[in-house]
Design a protein around this motif. Sequence first.
Motif, PDB file in Angstrom:
ATOM      1  N   CYS A 230       0.822  -1.218   0.000  1.00  0.00           N
ATOM      2  CA  CYS A 230       0.000   0.000   0.000  1.00  0.00           C
ATOM      3  C   CYS A 230       0.855   1.265   0.000  1.00  0.00           C
ATOM      4  O   CYS A 230       0.354   2.355  -0.314  1.00  0.00           O
ATOM      5  N   GLY A 261      -7.493  -3.228   1.666  1.00  0.00           N
ATOM      6  CA  GLY A 261      -7.648  -1.786   1.658  1.00  0.00           C
ATOM      7  C   GLY A 261      -7.465  -1.119   0.313  1.00  0.00           C
ATOM      8  O   GLY A 261      -6.870  -1.686  -0.615  1.00  0.00           O
ATOM      9  N   PRO A 262      -7.955   0.107   0.188  1.00  0.00           N
ATOM     10  CA  PRO A 262      -7.900   0.845  -1.086  1.00  0.00           C
ATOM     11  C   PRO A 262      -6.492   1.005  -1.638  1.00  0.00           C
ATOM     12  O   PRO A 262      -6.291   1.009  -2.850  1.00  0.00           O
ATOM     13  N   GLN A 283     -12.102  -4.179   2.531  1.00  0.00           N
ATOM     14  CA  GLN A 283     -12.096  -2.777   2.121  1.00  0.00           C
ATOM     15  C   GLN A 283     -11.454  -1.842   3.131  1.00  0.00           C
ATOM     16  O   GLN A 283     -11.096  -0.716   2.806  1.00  0.00           O
ATOM     17  N   GLY A 284     -11.258  -2.302   4.360  1.00  0.00           N
ATOM     18  CA  GLY A 284     -10.565  -1.506   5.367  1.00  0.00           C
ATOM     19  C   GLY A 284     -11.502  -0.632   6.180  1.00  0.00           C
ATOM     20  O   GLY A 284     -12.545  -0.181   5.694  1.00  0.00           O
ATOM     21  N   SER A 287     -13.571   2.767   5.096  1.00  0.00           N
ATOM     22  CA  SER A 287     -13.737   2.823   3.647  1.00  0.00           C
ATOM     23  C   SER A 287     -15.198   2.585   3.262  1.00  0.00           C
ATOM     24  O   SER A 287     -16.011   2.186   4.088  1.00  0.00           O
ATOM     25  N   ALA A 288     -15.483   2.814   2.007  1.00  0.00           N
ATOM     26  CA  ALA A 288     -16.843   2.608   1.506  1.00  0.00           C
ATOM     27  C   ALA A 288     -17.263   1.156   1.693  1.00  0.00           C
ATOM     28  O   ALA A 288     -16.432   0.238   1.647  1.00  0.00           O
ATOM     29  N   LYS A 294     -18.213   1.251  -5.247  1.00  0.00           N
ATOM     30  CA  LYS A 294     -16.818   1.644  -5.431  1.00  0.00           C
ATOM     31  C   LYS A 294     -15.915   0.460  -5.742  1.00  0.00           C
ATOM     32  O   LYS A 294     -14.874   0.617  -6.389  1.00  0.00           O
ATOM     33  N   TRP A 295     -16.314  -0.726  -5.283  1.00  0.00           N
ATOM     34  CA  TRP A 295     -15.438  -1.887  -5.410  1.00  0.00           C
ATOM     35  C   TRP A 295     -15.916  -2.861  -6.493  1.00  0.00           C
ATOM     36  O   TRP A 295     -15.373  -3.966  -6.621  1.00  0.00           O
TER      37      TRP A 295
END
Length: 361
Positions: A230, A261-262, A283-284, A287-288, A294-295
Motif C-alpha cells: 500500500c 484496503g484501497p 475494504q478496510g 472505507s466505503a 466503489k469496489w
Amino acid sequence: MLTEKKYSQLVDDYEKWWNHETDRPIIQITLASKETSQYSRGDLLEMCYDSKVDPKDVVKAYEETYNHTIYLGDAFPQFYMRSTGILGAYLGQDWKIENKHGTIWFSETGEEIEDIHLKLNKGFWLYQRSIDILKAFMDHFEGKIALGIPNLGGMMDIVESMRGANNSLMDLYDDPDEVLRVNDEIYEAYKEAYLDMIDTISKGNTIGYTGWITLLSQKPYFISQCDFCCMIGSEQFDEFIKDTLSKEAKLIERSFYHLDGPGAVRHLDTILECGFDGIQWVQGAGSASLDSGKWDEIYKKVREKDKLLQVFISDKEELKCIDYIVGVLGGNPRGLAFICTGNEEDKEEFIKYLDKYHIPY
C-alpha cells in the motif's frame, strides 16, 4: 461440535467450490452464543505464547469457546495459531501481546538492513511450541476440527516490521540489493516453516486444512499477503514483491491472496498474474461499504480471471452485501465465499440468507 453427516457435507461442498463445480456460494456463519466464553480473544492468544501453559490446556480453553459458538451453513470449528507475522518471531523478533484487543506487536530489531541475516531455527522454543499445539489439537479432537498452520505473514511485511516503515521505504532506494537479499532469506524460512507445519497436520486427524481465512480444504491451503504494498508504486511492487508472491502461489497447493484496503487495489492486476486460486477483499476500516459501488471493478476482475473471491460479512446489517455482490456478477454466485459473524439473537436473520441460497444449516 457437528454431526458426522454435517462434516461429510462440508467436505463435499467445499471441494466442489474449490474445483468450480458448483454455482452456490460458500456462506459460513459463526455466531457468538448468549452465554459467552470465559476466555477472551486476548486470553487465548496469551496462552498460545506462554511456554508455561501446557498445550493440552490451550486446547481445552479453545474447546470451551467452541462450545459457546453456533456454527451455521458452511461454518465449522477450526484452529490456527495467531498472530499475523509470527514468522518474524521465529526469526528472532521480540513481541508484546495486548490482551484487551487480542493483538501482538512485533518489535523492530534496531539493525541496519545489511546487518540482518536470517535463517529459520526449528529448535527455537516458540517454533516447537507451535507444532506441539497443533499436535495437541489433533490428539484431542480426533478429526472433529479443521487445522491451519500459524499465520506466518508476508515477506516484505516482515522486513518492514524488522526495520520500521520509514527505514524500509528508504532501503528500497538506498540498498535495494540488501532488501532483496533479506526478503529472499525470509522467503526461504517461510518455505521451510510452511512445508514443515503442513506436514505436521495429519489429514486423518482433521476435517481438513484451514487458515486465517477460514475456508476448508482437503489439500494444503494458505493465505499470502503484503500490506507493505500500500506504500509503494507499481514499479517497486514488480521489483520487490511480485516474484516472491509468484513463488508462494506455486508453493501452496491452494493459495489465496489477502487484498487489504484501497491502497492495495492498484496492484490487483499484477497480483492476479501471480497464480493465486483466489482473492480475499477487505475494504478496510472507514472505507466505503462492500455494496457502495466503489469496489465493483474488483469483483468483476476477479470473476473475469476465473478466480475465487472471499469477503467478510461482519454483522446482520451487512448481509445485504451478499445480494449486491452476486448482482454485480450477473446473479451468479459461483466462486464466492462469504464469512459471516454475528450474535445468537440475530440467528434468524442469518438463516434467511442460508435459505435464499439453498445452503443447509
